[in-house]
Design a protein around this motif. Structure first.
Motif, PDB file in Angstrom:
ATOM      1  N   GLY A  14       0.671  -0.973   0.020  1.00  0.00           N
ATOM      2  CA  GLY A  14       0.008  -0.006  -0.125  1.00  0.00           C
ATOM      3  C   GLY A  14       0.869   0.985  -0.080  1.00  0.00           C
ATOM      4  O   GLY A  14       2.151   1.393  -0.112  1.00  0.00           O
ATOM      5  N   GLY A  15       0.036   1.970   0.035  1.00  0.00           N
ATOM      6  CA  GLY A  15       1.142   3.819  -0.504  1.00  0.00           C
ATOM      7  C   GLY A  15       2.184   3.736  -1.064  1.00  0.00           C
ATOM      8  O   GLY A  15       2.766   4.603  -1.760  1.00  0.00           O
ATOM      9  N   VAL A  16       2.138   2.944  -2.631  1.00  0.00           N
ATOM     10  CA  VAL A  16       2.959   3.371  -3.317  1.00  0.00           C
ATOM     11  C   VAL A  16       2.430   3.785  -4.246  1.00  0.00           C
ATOM     12  O   VAL A  16       3.489   4.604  -5.119  1.00  0.00           O
ATOM     13  N   GLY A  17       0.895   4.581  -4.904  1.00  0.00           N
ATOM     14  CA  GLY A  17       1.109   5.171  -5.475  1.00  0.00           C
ATOM     15  C   GLY A  17      -0.228   5.009  -6.888  1.00  0.00           C
ATOM     16  O   GLY A  17      -0.211   5.506  -7.475  1.00  0.00           O
ATOM     17  N   LYS A  18      -0.704   3.774  -5.817  1.00  0.00           N
ATOM     18  CA  LYS A  18      -1.538   3.319  -6.685  1.00  0.00           C
ATOM     19  C   LYS A  18      -2.796   3.711  -7.269  1.00  0.00           C
ATOM     20  O   LYS A  18      -3.105   4.229  -8.583  1.00  0.00           O
ATOM     21  N   SER A  19      -3.496   4.196  -6.778  1.00  0.00           N
ATOM     22  CA  SER A  19      -4.866   4.587  -6.357  1.00  0.00           C
ATOM     23  C   SER A  19      -4.407   6.130  -7.198  1.00  0.00           C
ATOM     24  O   SER A  19      -5.659   6.706  -8.381  1.00  0.00           O
ATOM     25  N   ILE A  40     -11.911   0.547 -12.753  1.00  0.00           N
ATOM     26  CA  ILE A  40     -12.428   0.093 -11.452  1.00  0.00           C
ATOM     27  C   ILE A  40     -11.975   0.248 -10.419  1.00  0.00           C
ATOM     28  O   ILE A  40     -10.756  -0.469 -10.243  1.00  0.00           O
ATOM     29  N   ASP A  41     -12.015   0.448  -8.865  1.00  0.00           N
ATOM     30  CA  ASP A  41     -11.232   0.582  -7.922  1.00  0.00           C
ATOM     31  C   ASP A  41     -11.582   0.200  -6.930  1.00  0.00           C
ATOM     32  O   ASP A  41     -13.164  -0.788  -6.387  1.00  0.00           O
ATOM     33  N   PHE A  42     -10.654  -1.041  -6.754  1.00  0.00           N
ATOM     34  CA  PHE A  42     -11.156  -2.465  -6.149  1.00  0.00           C
ATOM     35  C   PHE A  42     -10.588  -2.558  -4.562  1.00  0.00           C
ATOM     36  O   PHE A  42     -10.751  -3.672  -4.245  1.00  0.00           O
ATOM     37  N   ASP A  43     -10.194  -1.079  -4.522  1.00  0.00           N
ATOM     38  CA  ASP A  43      -9.566  -1.308  -3.501  1.00  0.00           C
ATOM     39  C   ASP A  43     -10.486  -0.509  -2.498  1.00  0.00           C
ATOM     40  O   ASP A  43     -11.730   0.488  -2.165  1.00  0.00           O
ATOM     41  N   SER A  48      -9.416   6.552  -5.607  1.00  0.00           N
ATOM     42  CA  SER A  48      -8.961   6.656  -6.922  1.00  0.00           C
ATOM     43  C   SER A  48     -10.651   7.242  -7.771  1.00  0.00           C
ATOM     44  O   SER A  48     -10.233   7.965  -8.580  1.00  0.00           O
ATOM     45  N   SER A  49     -11.007   6.201  -7.134  1.00  0.00           N
ATOM     46  CA  SER A  49     -12.077   6.543  -7.672  1.00  0.00           C
ATOM     47  C   SER A  49     -13.078   8.355  -6.462  1.00  0.00           C
ATOM     48  O   SER A  49     -13.848   9.174  -7.481  1.00  0.00           O
ATOM     49  N   VAL A  50     -12.308   8.937  -5.971  1.00  0.00           N
ATOM     50  CA  VAL A  50     -13.077   9.406  -5.382  1.00  0.00           C
ATOM     51  C   VAL A  50     -12.699  11.056  -6.492  1.00  0.00           C
ATOM     52  O   VAL A  50     -13.053  12.041  -7.055  1.00  0.00           O
ATOM     53  N   LEU A  51     -10.962  10.470  -6.762  1.00  0.00           N
ATOM     54  CA  LEU A  51     -10.699  11.449  -7.538  1.00  0.00           C
ATOM     55  C   LEU A  51     -11.676  11.662  -9.107  1.00  0.00           C
ATOM     56  O   LEU A  51     -11.569  13.428  -8.855  1.00  0.00           O
ATOM     57  N   GLY A  66     -15.245  -3.231  -3.843  1.00  0.00           N
ATOM     58  CA  GLY A  66     -14.379  -4.010  -3.116  1.00  0.00           C
ATOM     59  C   GLY A  66     -14.791  -5.335  -3.333  1.00  0.00           C
ATOM     60  O   GLY A  66     -15.992  -6.239  -3.686  1.00  0.00           O
ATOM     61  N   LEU A  67     -13.687  -6.093  -2.936  1.00  0.00           N
ATOM     62  CA  LEU A  67     -14.338  -7.350  -3.188  1.00  0.00           C
ATOM     63  C   LEU A  67     -14.086  -7.920  -1.598  1.00  0.00           C
ATOM     64  O   LEU A  67     -13.597  -7.754  -0.855  1.00  0.00           O
TER      65      LEU A  67
END
Ligand SMILES: Nc1ncnc2c1ncn2[C@@H]1O[C@H](COP(=O)(O)OP(=O)(O)O)[C@@H](O)[C@H]1O
Ligand SMILES: [Mg+2]
Length: 284
Positions: A14-19, A40-43, A48-51, A66-67
């Protein structure tokens, strides 16, 4: 539509910049390159979907998916595949933002044409990114080759004076793996940066950086598309895709924003076998 391109943006960390990258690449491809893009925001955090929801655009659709990870891994993969099919149905380009876990079989990664793996430039993270990619390739090499899948490493949050230090040596021999132009570290993230797509914000360094990154990925998207529809051989005579050093030997779906719900790799002679870069990406 036959010519759909699916992009997975993933890393185990996490925190690597994916989103950040998922959302900004979506904006760039949809607005600047005029593609219909589905994110598709799987997290579960939904970064990402907020932006995207703050910057609605007719070319963009964003979905939270979300899975559950509650049953066995194959069940989780079915969930993820269903979301990919459903939400990518009307898009030219689908971008999936996902923190990889071993609750998912590697088969799911194979569903994508391009896998983008963001990574910081720290030694520890470079090593962990290399291991992540090599484990996947080691287990799935035949299918990766058959599918012509491209893996792009996206150095993220890189200080500009460290660009020359970006080296993913452990991946050098993978002919289907390339390094993207690094995304710079932004020291002061203010509201403007958090609320708008970086390619169009009023800061030359940040916007140009996002253009460079977006254009780099876009070239792979175009080449991949052309290949799928059997592009003429002239494509092969194009120069390398970028001046950036390339690595080669040398569901709990929910409504968001404006959208409706709904929808030890061993180095050896065998490595020659890894020459599975598709012809359209080979150097002359
Ligand atoms: N290029 C960058 N420069 C500075 N901070 C960044 C950059 N990219 C992302 N961040 C910040 O780092 C944090 C993690 O980024 P995020 O994209 O959410 O990572 P992930 O999705 O991999 O967990 C966020 O607070 C984000 O604003
Ligand atoms: Mg995230």
């Amino acid at each position: 539509m036959r010519d759909k391109v699916k992009i997975l943006i993933t890393n185990q960390k996490g925190g690597v910049g994916k989103s950040t990258i998922s959302a900004n690449l979506t904006g760039f491809l949809a607005i600047e390159k005029n593609h219909k893009v589905s994110l598709i925001d799987f997290d579960k955090q939904g970064t990402s979907s907020v932006l995207i929801s703050k910057n609605p655009h007719s070319n963009i659709q964003a979905y939270k998916a979300g899975l559950s990870y509650q049953q066995n891994s194959n069940y989780t993969m079915l969930e993820a595949r269903a979301a990919l099919r459903r939400y990518g149905a009307h898009a030219e380009i689908t971008i999936a933002d996902l923190t990889w876990t071993f609750g998912l079989p590697y088969d799911f990664m194979l569903d994508f044409d391009i896998v983008i793996v963001p990574s910081s430039n720290s030694k520890v993270e470079i090593a962990s990114t290399e291991i992540f990619i090599l484990e996947y390739v080691q287990r799935q090499m035949l299918k990766i080759k058959q599918n012509g899948q491209i893996i792009l490493v996206a150095p993220s949050r890189v200080d500009r004076n460290q660009i020359s230090e970006i080296k993913f040596r452990g991946l050098d021999f993978l002919d289907n793996c390339f390094i993207c132009p690094p995304i710079y570290r932004i020291s002061q993230i203010n509201n403007e940066i958090l609320n708008d797509f970086w390619f169009r914000i009023d800061n030359g360094i940040i916007s140009e950086n996002m253009y460079e990154f977006g254009n780099f990925v876009h070239e792979y998207i175009l080449e991949g598309k052309k290949k799928k529809s059997e592009a003429p051989m002239t494509l092969q005579s194009k120069p390398p895709l970028s001046s950036v050093p390339l690595i080669r030997s040398q569901a709990q779906d929910s409504q968001i924003g404006f959208l409706k719900q709904g929808e030890s790799m061993v180095a050896s002679q065998e490595q020659k076998e890894f020459s599975f870069i598709p012809p359209f990406l080979r150097k002359k």
